[in-house]
Design a protein around this motif. Structure first.
Motif, short mmCIF file in Angstrom:
data_model
loop_
_atom_site.label_atom_id
_atom_site.label_comp_id
_atom_site.label_asym_id
_atom_site.label_seq_id
_atom_site.Cartn_x
_atom_site.Cartn_y
_atom_site.Cartn_z
N THR A 58 0.62 -1.10 0.13
CA THR A 58 0.58 -0.19 0.11
C THR A 58 0.99 0.81 0.01
OG1 THR A 58 -0.14 -0.01 1.97
CG2 THR A 58 -1.64 -1.41 1.49
N ALA A 59 0.21 2.35 -0.31
CA ALA A 59 1.10 3.64 -0.37
C ALA A 59 1.45 4.17 0.69
CB ALA A 59 0.56 4.96 -1.21
N ASP A 101 -4.33 12.56 1.98
CA ASP A 101 -3.09 12.22 1.00
C ASP A 101 -1.32 13.06 0.56
OD1 ASP A 101 -4.41 10.18 0.44
OD2 ASP A 101 -5.17 10.94 -1.50
N LYS A 106 1.54 9.44 3.38
CA LYS A 106 -0.43 9.08 3.11
C LYS A 106 -1.36 9.28 4.06
CE LYS A 106 1.49 9.53 -1.10
NZ LYS A 106 2.39 10.95 -2.02
#
Length: 164
Positions: A58-59, A101, A106
C-alpha cells in the motif's frame, strides 16, 4: 538574655534576579531542547515499531507520519513544557482521504486499529510500546541534555558577571 543580630546584604535582590533569569532561560530553552531530544528518542522507536507493521503493497506508511510536536497550548495555559508523539492525521474522523493524502505517509487513519485493536483483531501496539520500552532511556536523555544546557547557562552567567 537573648541578643538579636541583624544583617543587611546589599545586592542580594540583583543576585536573586540573576538566578531567576537563569531559571527562566533553562526552562524555556534548556528544558524545551532536552524534552524535544527525549521525545525524538521515543518517536524514533515508534517509527521502528511501525515499520514492522507496514504493508509494502500500500501507499500508506504509518512510520512516515509519526512525529513529535511541541504543545504550545500547555505552556501558554499552565507553563508546562510538553511534547506529544503521535501520528499525523490523528484519528482523522471526518477528514476525506484526499485531504490526508498530502501527508508524508499518506492516509494512515488505520493506525489506531493497529495500536488499539478491534473486537476481532488483537492490538499490536507500536506507540505505547515505544514509550514503555524506552522510558528509562528517554529520562536519561532528558537529564543529559538538560545538564548540558544548565552547565552552559551557568558558564554564560558567570562570563556576563565577569566571574571566572
Amino acid at each position: 538574655m537573648s541578643e538579636s543580630v541583624s544583617v543587611n546584604v546589599d545586592g542580594l535582590a540583583e543576585v536573586l534576579g540573576k538566578f531567576e533569569a537563569i531559571e527562566t532561560d533553562l526552562k524555556l530553552k534548556g528544558g524545551r531542547f532536552a524534552l524535544r531530544k527525549a521525545a525524538q528518542l521515543v518517536r524514533d522507536r515508534a517509527r521502528q515499531n511501525a515499520a514492522s507493521l507496514d504493508d509494502p503493497e500500500t501507499a500508506a506508511n504509518i512510520e512516515r507520519n509519526i512525529v513529535e510536536r511541541w504543545s504550545g497550548r500547555a505552556f501558554k495555559q499552565r507553563g508546562d513544557l510538553m511534547f506529544r508523539v503521535g501520528v499525523m492525521g490523528g484519528a482523522g474522523g471526518n477528514a476525506s482521504s484526499a485531504s490526508l493524502d498530502g501527508l508524508p505517509g499518506k492516509d494512515t487513519r488505520h493506525w489506531r486499529y493497529k495500536e488499539f485493536g478491534t473486537e476481532t483483531v488483537p492490538a499490536t501496539p507500536f506507540l505505547r510500546r515505544a514509550l514503555a520500552d524506552n522510558i528509562s532511556a528517554a529520562i536519561s536523555e532528558f537529564a543529559t541534555q538538560y545538564d548540558k544546557k544548565m552547565t552552559r547557562a551557568i558558564k554564560a552567567a558567570k562570563k556576563k558577571a565577569g566571574i571566572k
